[in-house]
Design a protein around this motif. Structure first.
Motif, PDB file in Angstrom:
ATOM      1  N   VAL A   9       0.842  -1.195   0.000  1.00 23.07           N
ATOM      2  CA  VAL A   9       0.000   0.000   0.000  1.00 23.07           C
ATOM      3  C   VAL A   9       0.879   1.247   0.000  1.00 23.07           C
ATOM      4  O   VAL A   9       1.802   1.358   0.806  1.00 23.07           O
ATOM      5  N   THR A  10       0.540   2.174  -0.882  1.00 23.03           N
ATOM      6  CA  THR A  10       1.142   3.504  -0.857  1.00 23.03           C
ATOM      7  C   THR A  10       0.007   4.490  -0.623  1.00 23.03           C
ATOM      8  O   THR A  10      -0.866   4.655  -1.486  1.00 23.03           O
ATOM      9  N   VAL A  11      -0.025   5.084   0.550  1.00 21.38           N
ATOM     10  CA  VAL A  11      -1.088   6.028   0.900  1.00 21.38           C
ATOM     11  C   VAL A  11      -0.752   7.378   0.271  1.00 21.38           C
ATOM     12  O   VAL A  11       0.340   7.910   0.470  1.00 21.38           O
ATOM     13  N   TYR A  17      -7.724   8.031   3.607  1.00 22.72           N
ATOM     14  CA  TYR A  17      -7.378   6.659   3.968  1.00 22.72           C
ATOM     15  C   TYR A  17      -7.859   6.309   5.373  1.00 22.72           C
ATOM     16  O   TYR A  17      -8.169   5.159   5.663  1.00 22.72           O
ATOM     17  N   ARG A  80     -11.480   4.026   0.560  1.00 21.25           N
ATOM     18  CA  ARG A  80     -10.057   4.096   0.237  1.00 21.25           C
ATOM     19  C   ARG A  80      -9.803   4.581  -1.195  1.00 21.25           C
ATOM     20  O   ARG A  80      -8.708   5.025  -1.529  1.00 21.25           O
ATOM     21  N   ALA A  84      -5.101   5.782  -2.029  1.00 22.14           N
ATOM     22  CA  ALA A  84      -3.930   4.907  -1.957  1.00 22.14           C
ATOM     23  C   ALA A  84      -3.807   4.086  -3.229  1.00 22.14           C
ATOM     24  O   ALA A  84      -4.802   3.823  -3.905  1.00 22.14           O
TER      25      ALA A  84
END
Length: 96
Positions: A9-11, A17, A80, A84
């Motif tokens: 995961v890259t927020v 988020y 979400r 992300a």
């Protein structure tokens, strides 16, 4: 036989988020999930660097899939969206 979610995961929007983080635990609890790794210190040995790594254990492959498809997790994923970049794989564990 256990199964695992492996997620990277890259927020990109922490505020948005947070909505996912508020909703997702209900789905995990309902499907017997147990977090084995969640966002801790990581060292990339091969491949691209990714921000966050998560490993979640489920009692069975069916439980892992049912969690992902559940109404609770669909609602969390909707919160979400756009917040992300996420890659999730479900992997069947080895026989006990």
């Amino acid at each position: 036989m256990s199964a695992y979610w492996i997620a990277h995961v890259t927020v990109t929007d922490p505020d948005a988020y947070a909505g996912y983080q508020a909703l997702a635990p209900a789905a995990f609890v309902a499907h017997g999930a147990r977090f084995l790794a969640r966002g801790g210190k990581a060292e990339v040995l091969e491949g691209p660097a990714l921000d966050r790594h998560v490993v979640i254990e489920f009692p069975t492959l069916a439980d892992a899939r049912a969690c992902y498809d559940s109404a609770e997790y669909r609602a969390a994923r909707a919160r979400r969206a756009g917040a992300a970049t996420v890659h999730v794989v479900i992997v069947e564990g080895l026989p006990d």
